[in-house]
Design an enzyme around this catalytic site. Structure first.
Site, PDB file in Angstrom:
ATOM      1  CB  THR A 137      33.734  10.293 -27.521  1.00 52.79           C
ATOM      2  OG1 THR A 137      32.845  10.793 -26.558  1.00 52.79           O
ATOM      3  CG2 THR A 137      33.670   8.786 -27.534  1.00 52.79           C
TER       4      THR A 137
ATOM      5  NE  ARG B   1      23.660  11.119 -22.294  1.00 48.41           N
ATOM      6  CZ  ARG B   1      24.622  10.829 -23.142  1.00 48.41           C
ATOM      7  NH1 ARG B   1      25.804  10.466 -22.700  1.00 48.41           N
ATOM      8  NH2 ARG B   1      24.427  10.913 -24.433  1.00 48.41           N
TER       9      ARG B   1
HETATM   10  N1  ASP Z   1      28.438   9.160 -27.810  1.00 51.16           N
HETATM   11  C1  ASP Z   1      28.803   9.751 -26.545  1.00 51.16           C
HETATM   12  C2  ASP Z   1      27.584   9.795 -25.646  1.00 51.16           C
HETATM   13  O1  ASP Z   1      26.496  10.106 -26.112  1.00 51.16           O
HETATM   14  C3  ASP Z   1      29.366  11.123 -26.640  1.00 51.16           C
HETATM   15  C4  ASP Z   1      30.383  11.345 -27.733  1.00 51.16           C
HETATM   16  O2  ASP Z   1      30.594  10.500 -28.572  1.00 51.16           O
HETATM   17  O3  ASP Z   1      31.013  12.417 -27.762  1.00 51.16           O
HETATM   18  O4  ASP Z   1      27.734   9.601 -24.469  1.00 51.16           O
END
Ligand code: ASP
Length: 269
Positions: free
Chosen positions: A136, A164
């Protein structure tokens, strides 16, 4: 740039949900007037972070979701993104996590597709660690006038039910910025980050006088010890001090202090 690169779990590089769709989340916040904007489950938009910014600047709302977020992005003329290819969709639909909570989501999705109803599965007690793959993206920044900002953009986690949404578009969970306290941008398993409203928890500690390193360490520790969560964060204080830390095995990050060369690493402790 990061959303368009395909190298990260954001924009065109985003993970797909179990139905083969690429639903993306993003948010942005500025610390002077505490303005914020976010989109969740937006599709086929090249720059979800720009959609979030335009929600903040043009709508008077904070969060738009799903199809209507996508329609808004089209309306304001944002660049489109190609849908996932048939091969990518097939790969997302045929993923078979071997164990743990991710397998649970996958089994639930299969049961839903078969039209079964009323199937009960108890929620997982621990959260899967993110496999070391595309990450991310997030950023925090401080300008010359002392204005702080935080943003984040993601395609979610590696196995997820359609619909989700993680922490990234939730203000106070995935991002927070307040010129009087600090700016925070999170990455990690959203299901754990949401439950401790981590970005706001860190900012509250900064407001109470903690430095960025100790504020971040305290909150990450409680995330790990209380709910077995997994996360990493960028934290920036109004005076320019900052911390980057993660409970994941690695996290790519970089910083530039305004002079010299930027520093880029994949581990910060
Ligand atoms: N925090 C993000 C989520 O749960 C995923 C990530 O940070 O890689 O969608």
């Amino acid at each position: 740039f990061l959303e368009a690169s395909g190298l990260f779990n954001a924009g065109i590089g985003s993970r797909l949900q179990l139905d083969g769709r690429r639903r993306m989340d993003a948010s942005i916040m500025e610390g002077r007037r505490l303005q914020a904007g976010a989109v969740a489950a937006i599709q086929q938009v090249r720059h979800p972070i720009t959609a979030a910014r335009l929600v903040m600047e043009q709508t008077g709302h904070v969060l738009l979701v799903g199809e209507q977020a996508t329609r808004f992005a089209r309306f304001v003329g944002l660049e489109c993104q190609a849908p996932p290819s048939p091969a990518q969709q097939l790969a997302a639909r045929s993923v078979q996590p071997l164990a743990g909570p991710l397998r649970r989501s996958w089994r639930l999705y299969k049961a839903m597709r078969r039209g079964r109803t009323g199937r009960r599965l108890s929620p997982p007690r621990t959260f899967a660690r993110l496999p070391a793959e595309r990450e991310t993206v997030g950023a925090v920044a401080l300008d010359r006038s002392g204005r702080l900002a935080a943003g984040a953009s993601t395609g979610g986690i590696s196995v997820m039910l359609p619909g989700r949404v993680g922490d990234t578009p939730l203000i106070g969970c995935g991002v927070y910025a307040d010129d009087e306290a600090g700016a925070v941008s999170m990455t990690g398993i959203g299901e754990s980050i949401i439950r401790l409203a981590v970005a706001k928890a860190i900012t509250d500690r900064l407001a109470a006088g903690a430095g960025p390193g100790s504020a971040l360490r305290q909150v990450l520790n409680s995330l790990v010890t209380r709910i077995h969560g997994t996360a990493g964060a960028l934290v920036l204080a109004p005076d320019g001090r900052f911390a980057i830390r993660h409970s994941t095995s690695r996290m790519c990050g970089g910083y530039w202090t305004g002079s010299g060369s930027p520093v880029i690493r994949d581990r910060f402790r």
